[in-house]
Scaffold this motif. Structure first.
Motif: not given
Length: 351
Positions: A121, A170, A172, A183, A207, A209-210, A213
């Motif tokens: 991120r 990052g 997102r 991205v 979070c 998103e972590d 990924i």
């Protein structure tokens, strides 16, 4: 003008050097680190993979000859091969070739290098981590999210391995078109890079998103990096183990350099584990040779299983012949003109 590899190819075709030594010349020419040069030197001296291949081929030929002699001349005084003896020999040959293939994987990586993508991120410290691994300020570091919008790459020498480190934007959801392109390129790295460093901010709560990924990375080709270890940890080691999902993980401070050497050890461990070959492109000469070794090892394994299950000798002979054909490609005895041309096409002009 001389063609690529013409002088070495002439030496090979005239019997002055073998296939293994020819690849040793190529490895020495292309070596970019001292460790790569040492590996190439072992190729040239014939003390590397080639010794195991030649020994396996000779022993395999003796076994195949003994079996075929008994099949062709059963009325003569030829001692039949015991099934357990055949199985033991085949098991030992398989083990030696698998060990040789692992060494060959390391030699290929030392010569060709590999790519390591740094993903995560925004503001988890990816660019700072790139600088820490390079030991120089290569990437711009700022507190504002979206500072890195395109891929930034640089080559580092990590434990004697030429590594192309790639910093990325990052990950997102973003409305900015330029950042969105960055991205997308970062997401492509998840499958294109040899190894992926999934970077988390260890000082902030995980979070979704972590988790996404990390989940998008290959378990065998990724390392979870908990950055900012100089700050108070936001989650425990047990939580880190859970989110890593079987991947190696470690805490690092890209700001202070703490844990960077351990990260380099982890990169080397993944690079030399042999896992990078699985499912990889087999187009290069080195990769073709590794595939031949693995194919021979599988054939010896099939012969071992067949011997232990009571298969007739003529069936075992088929597996042994397949193994010897694969080994012949390695030594150059049964290599096709296409394979020979492939090896020497990787040389620079002349040589």
């Amino acid at each position: 003008m001389a063609a690529p590899g013409e002088f070495t190819k002439r030496a090979f075709l005239n019997g002055r050097i073998g296939f293994e030594q020819a690849e040793g010349v190529l490895s020495m020419v292309n070596a970019r680190t001292e460790r790569a040069r040492e590996a190439a030197s072992r190729f040239l001296r014939g003390t590397a993979v080639g010794g195991a291949v030649v020994a396996a081929k000779e022993r395999g030929m003796m076994l195949a000859a003994a079996i075929e002699a008994w099949l062709d001349f059963p009325e003569d005084d030829v001692r039949p091969m015991d099934a357990e003896e055949i199985a033991t020999i085949c098991s030992e040959l398989e083990a030696s070739l698998r060990a040789a293939s692992e060494e060959a994987v390391i030699g290929r990586i030392l010569r060709e290098g590999l790519s390591v993508a740094i993903v995560g991120r925004p503001n988890v410290g990816k660019s700072r981590l790139l600088n820490a691994l390079l030991r120089e300020e290569r990437a711009i570091v700022a507190d504002e999210p979206g500072t890195t919008r395109d891929l930034v790459s640089e080559v580092a020498n990590i434990r004697g391995i030429p590594v192309r480190l790639v910093d990325s934007a990052g990950m997102r959801e973003c409305a900015d078109r330029v950042e969105a392109l960055g991205v997308e390129r970062a997401r492509n790295l998840l499958t294109e890079a040899d190894i992926v460093l999934a970077v988390l901010d260890g000082a902030r709560e995980l979070c979704s998103e972590d988790v996404r990924i990390i989940g998008a990375t290959d378990v065998k080709r990724s390392i979870v990096v908990l950055n900012k270890s100089d700050l108070r940890a936001a989650f425990s080691d047990d939580e880190a183990v859970a989110v890593a999902g079987g991947r190696p993980w470690l805490r690092v401070s890209a700001r202070t350099g703490a844990g960077v050497e351990a990260l380099e050890d982890a990169i080397e461990a993944v690079a030399t584990s042999g896992l990078l070959l699985e499912g990889g492109d087999q187009g290069g000469m080195s990769r073709r040779r590794i595939e031949c070794m693995m194919r021979a090892a599988r054939s010896f394994h099939d012969a071992e299983v067949g011997a232990r299950s009571g298969q007739p000798l003529d069936m075992l002979s088929i597996d042994l012949r397949a193994a010897l054909d694969a080994l012949g490609e390695l030594t150059g005895d049964t290599a096709t003109e296409e394979v020979i041309d492939l090896l020497f096409s990787e040389f620079c002009v002349g040589k």
